[in-house]
Motif scaffolding. Structure first.
Motif, mmCIF file in Angstrom:
data_model
loop_
_atom_site.group_PDB
_atom_site.id
_atom_site.type_symbol
_atom_site.label_atom_id
_atom_site.label_comp_id
_atom_site.label_asym_id
_atom_site.label_seq_id
_atom_site.Cartn_x
_atom_site.Cartn_y
_atom_site.Cartn_z
ATOM 1 N N LYS A 293 0.825 -1.205 0.000
ATOM 2 C CA LYS A 293 0.000 0.000 0.000
ATOM 3 C C LYS A 293 0.862 1.259 0.000
ATOM 4 N N LYS A 294 1.925 1.260 0.804
ATOM 5 C CA LYS A 294 2.810 2.423 0.836
ATOM 6 C C LYS A 294 3.474 2.636 -0.514
ATOM 7 N N LEU A 295 3.928 1.535 -1.137
ATOM 8 C CA LEU A 295 4.564 1.657 -2.441
ATOM 9 C C LEU A 295 3.570 2.114 -3.502
ATOM 10 N N ALA A 296 2.331 1.628 -3.427
ATOM 11 C CA ALA A 296 1.312 2.048 -4.388
ATOM 12 C C ALA A 296 1.044 3.545 -4.271
ATOM 13 N N GLN A 297 0.952 4.032 -3.064
ATOM 14 C CA GLN A 297 0.719 5.462 -2.892
ATOM 15 C C GLN A 297 1.923 6.276 -3.357
ATOM 16 N N ASP A 298 3.111 5.766 -3.113
ATOM 17 C CA ASP A 298 4.297 6.451 -3.626
ATOM 18 C C ASP A 298 4.284 6.509 -5.154
ATOM 19 N N ALA A 299 3.650 5.511 -5.782
ATOM 20 C CA ALA A 299 3.542 5.472 -7.244
ATOM 21 C C ALA A 299 2.366 6.298 -7.761
ATOM 22 N N GLY A 300 1.656 6.982 -6.872
ATOM 23 C CA GLY A 300 0.554 7.838 -7.284
ATOM 24 C C GLY A 300 -0.802 7.160 -7.315
ATOM 25 N N LYS A 301 -0.877 5.940 -6.796
ATOM 26 C CA LYS A 301 -2.150 5.230 -6.759
ATOM 27 C C LYS A 301 -2.848 5.492 -5.424
ATOM 28 N N MET A 302 -4.138 5.280 -5.393
ATOM 29 C CA MET A 302 -4.908 5.498 -4.172
ATOM 30 C C MET A 302 -4.709 4.380 -3.163
ATOM 31 N N TYR A 303 -4.609 3.129 -3.655
ATOM 32 C CA TYR A 303 -4.553 2.005 -2.726
ATOM 33 C C TYR A 303 -3.935 0.780 -3.393
ATOM 34 N N PHE A 304 -3.500 -0.148 -2.560
ATOM 35 C CA PHE A 304 -3.300 -1.549 -2.929
ATOM 36 C C PHE A 304 -4.097 -2.341 -1.900
ATOM 37 N N GLY A 305 -4.955 -3.256 -2.389
ATOM 38 C CA GLY A 305 -5.862 -3.919 -1.468
ATOM 39 C C GLY A 305 -6.040 -5.387 -1.751
ATOM 40 N N GLN B 32 7.520 -9.892 -5.164
ATOM 41 C CA GLN B 32 8.600 -9.015 -5.622
ATOM 42 C C GLN B 32 8.292 -8.449 -7.000
ATOM 43 N N GLY B 33 7.583 -9.211 -7.843
ATOM 44 C CA GLY B 33 7.168 -8.680 -9.134
ATOM 45 C C GLY B 33 6.289 -7.455 -8.979
ATOM 46 N N ILE B 34 5.380 -7.498 -8.015
ATOM 47 C CA ILE B 34 4.518 -6.338 -7.747
ATOM 48 C C ILE B 34 5.357 -5.171 -7.234
ATOM 49 N N VAL B 35 6.276 -5.460 -6.330
ATOM 50 C CA VAL B 35 7.158 -4.404 -5.833
ATOM 51 C C VAL B 35 7.902 -3.741 -6.983
ATOM 52 N N ASN B 36 8.435 -4.556 -7.878
ATOM 53 C CA ASN B 36 9.161 -4.005 -9.024
ATOM 54 C C ASN B 36 8.277 -3.071 -9.839
ATOM 55 N N ALA B 37 7.030 -3.484 -10.068
ATOM 56 C CA ALA B 37 6.117 -2.658 -10.858
ATOM 57 C C ALA B 37 5.785 -1.354 -10.152
ATOM 58 N N LEU B 38 5.551 -1.422 -8.843
ATOM 59 C CA LEU B 38 5.185 -0.216 -8.100
ATOM 60 C C LEU B 38 6.351 0.759 -8.003
ATOM 61 N N VAL B 39 7.563 0.228 -7.940
ATOM 62 C CA VAL B 39 8.728 1.106 -7.816
ATOM 63 C C VAL B 39 9.194 1.619 -9.167
ATOM 64 N N ASN B 40 9.212 0.739 -10.175
ATOM 65 C CA ASN B 40 9.872 1.057 -11.437
ATOM 66 C C ASN B 40 8.965 1.077 -12.652
ATOM 67 N N GLY B 41 7.729 0.648 -12.546
ATOM 68 C CA GLY B 41 6.984 0.351 -13.756
ATOM 69 C C GLY B 41 7.599 -0.878 -14.403
ATOM 70 N N THR B 42 7.339 -1.091 -15.669
ATOM 71 C CA THR B 42 7.926 -2.214 -16.399
ATOM 72 C C THR B 42 7.937 -1.859 -17.871
ATOM 73 N N ASP B 43 8.602 -2.645 -18.705
ATOM 74 C CA ASP B 43 8.896 -2.224 -20.067
ATOM 75 C C ASP B 43 7.979 -2.789 -21.138
ATOM 76 N N SER B 44 7.700 -4.088 -21.094
ATOM 77 C CA SER B 44 6.932 -4.667 -22.186
ATOM 78 C C SER B 44 6.283 -5.946 -21.744
ATOM 79 N N GLY B 45 5.278 -6.388 -22.497
ATOM 80 C CA GLY B 45 4.578 -7.615 -22.181
ATOM 81 C C GLY B 45 4.857 -8.678 -23.207
ATOM 82 N N GLU B 46 4.699 -9.942 -22.792
ATOM 83 C CA GLU B 46 4.996 -11.048 -23.681
ATOM 84 C C GLU B 46 3.843 -12.024 -23.825
#
Length: 367
Positions: A20-32, A328-342
Motif C-alpha cells: 500500500k505504501k509503495l502504491a501510494q508512492d507510485a501515485g495510486k490510491m490504494y493496494f488492497g 517481488q514482481g509487484i514491488v518491481n512494478a510499483l517502484v519502477n513500472g515495467t517495459d513490455s509484455g509477452e
C-alpha cells in the motif's frame, strides 16, 4: 511514461516492501485485497490483512451479494456483509463494496418467481436502494453491476435481461446513484483486460449506454483473473485501459490473481511473477487507474483450485505464509513500472469466460 528497471529504488525487497505504501508512492490510491468472513479466525492471516501499510483497501468476497443481503423477498440481513465492512472501518482501510446486481449468487427466489416488468423493476430498485443506503458514505466504490456480458460481447441472458431487457442496467445505476451519491459507481467484469469484442461491448453497451442517457457511471473494474502463458501483455492492458479512460472513467484492477499448474515449479512461479508485474505495471502507467485489489492473498483461501482442477497457487502467499516471487514482481512494478509484455491469451484456459455458477470454493464463491 515508461520507467526502467535500472532505477535505484529497485533495491526494495521483501523485508522492507509494503504494498500500500509503495502504491501510494507510485501515485495510486490504494493496494488492497479481498477477504471473507470465514478466513478471519486465522491469526497470522489477519495480522497481514490488517497491516495498513500492506493493504489499504478491503473488498468483501461474498458478504454483500444478493443471497446474503436479501435471502427472502423483502427481508434484508446485513450481518454477513458488515463483518468485512466493519473491519475496514476499524482499521481505516478503504472499502470497495461488491456487488449490487449479478446473475450468480442470487437468492433463489429471484429466479424462481414469475415477474412482470413492473414488479421486477420495483424489486430491483428496492434491493439496490436498501443495500446501498445501508452502507451509504462508507464505500469508496460500489460494483453496481457484475459480469453482465457474455464473452462474445452480447448481454448475458439472466432473469433481469429476460424480463426488463438492457434497461435493467439503467435502473440499477440510477438507484445506486440516488442511494449513495458520494460513492463511485462501477461496472465490473472478467475478460475485458485486452481490446476484444467483450471489452468493446463494455464500452458501447454498458458505459455509453448509460452515458448517452445521462446516467452516472464512474469506473470500470477489470477483474484480471489470469493464467500463466495466457495473460494479456503489458501493452495490451495499457491500450485497453486508455480506451476506458477516454470515456471519462477511472479504472481499477479489482480481482487480480494468476493461476499456475500444481504443484508449482520455479518456471511457473517466475512466469506468474511476470504476469503480476505487468498487470500492476499497467495500472502504474495509466493515470486513471486508481488501484489494484488482489482476490485474496493467501493460497489456502483462493477460489482457484476448486474451480480449475490441476491449477492453483494463484495468490501472493503460500500456505506456510512465505511469499511467492510474484510479491517481488509487484514491488518491481510499483517502484519502477515495467517495459513490455509477452504473454498472450485471456484469463481462462480456453480463452473464454468461465461459467460463474461453477466458481465454488470452500468459503462460498469468489466474485
Amino acid at each position: 511514461m515508461r520507467l526502467h528497471s535500472l532505477l535505484p529504488l529497485a533495491i526494495v525487497t521483501f523485508a522492507t516492501a509494503q504494498l500500500k505504501k509503495l502504491a501510494q508512492d507510485a501515485g495510486k490510491m490504494y493496494f488492497g485485497t479481498a477477504t471473507d468472513n470465514g478466513e478471519l479466525n486465522n491469526t497470522q492471516y489477519v495480522n497481514i490483512l490488517t497491516d495498513t501499510d500492506e493493504f489499504g483497501q478491503l473488498t468483501p468476497s461474498n458478504g454483500m451479494k444478493w443471497f446474503a443481503i436479501e435471502p427472502e423477498f423483502g427481508v434484508f440481513n446485513y450481518s454477513m456483509g458488515s463483518v468485512v465492512a466493519d473491519l475496514a472501518e476499524e482499521n481505516g482501510q478503504i472499502l470497495r463494496c461488491h456487488n449490487l446486481v449479478w446473475h450468480s449468487q442470487l437468492a433463489p427466489w429471484v429466479d424462481a418467481l414469475t415477474w412482470s416488468k413492473e414488479n421486477l423493476t420495483e424489486a430491483l430498485i428496492a434491493h439496490v436502494t436498501a443495500e446501498a443506503t445501508h452502507w451509504k458514505g462508507k464505500c469508496y466504490a460500489w460494483d453496481v453491476l457484475n459480469e453482465a456480458l457474455n464473452d462474445d460481447g452480447t448481454y448475458r441472458n439472466d432473469t433481469f435481461l429476460a424480463v426488463l431487457g438492457p434497461e435493467y442496467i439503467k435502473i440499477a445505476f440510477k438507484a445506486a446513484a440516488a442511494a449513495d451519491p458520494d460513492a463511485k459507481l462501477y461496472y465490473n467484469d472478467c475478460n475485458i483486460e485486452r481490446v476484444s469484442n467483450k471489452s468493446d461491448s463494455a464500452r458501447k453497451n454498458i458505459i455509453k449506454f448509460l452515458q448517452d442517457d445521462n446516467i452516472r457511471i464512474d469506473g470500470i473494474g477489470l477483474q484480471s483473473h489470469f493464467t500463466v502463458g495466457r495473460s494479456p501483455s503489458l501493452d495490451d492492458q495499457i491500450s485497453n485501459m486508455r480506451l476506458f479512460a477516454d470515456l471519462g472513467l477511472e479504472i481499477a484492477i479489482t480481482e487480480l490473481d494468476v493461476r499456475v499448474p500444481d504443484p508449482p515449479n520455479s518456471t511457473g512461479l517466475e512466469m506468474q511473477s511476470k504476469v503480476y508485474e505487468e498487470s500492476v505495471g499497467a495500472c502504474v502507467q495509466v493515470d486513471e487507474c486508481v488501484g489494484v485489489t488482489v482476490w485474496d492473498f493467501y493460497d489456502p483461501f483462493s477460489w482457484v483450485p476448486d474451480t480449475f482442477p490441476g491449477m492453483g497457487s494463484a495468490t501472493l502467499y503460500f500456505a506456510n505464509f512465505t511469499k511467492h516471487p510474484a510479491y517481488q514482481g509487484i514491488v518491481n512494478a510499483l517502484v519502477n513500472g515495467t517495459d513490455s509484455g509477452e504473454d498472450e491469451g485471456c484469463g481462462n484456459d480456453d480463452g473464454r469466460e468461465e461459467d460463474n455458477k461453477t466458481k465454488r470454493s470452500h468459503h462460498w464463491q469468489r466474485t
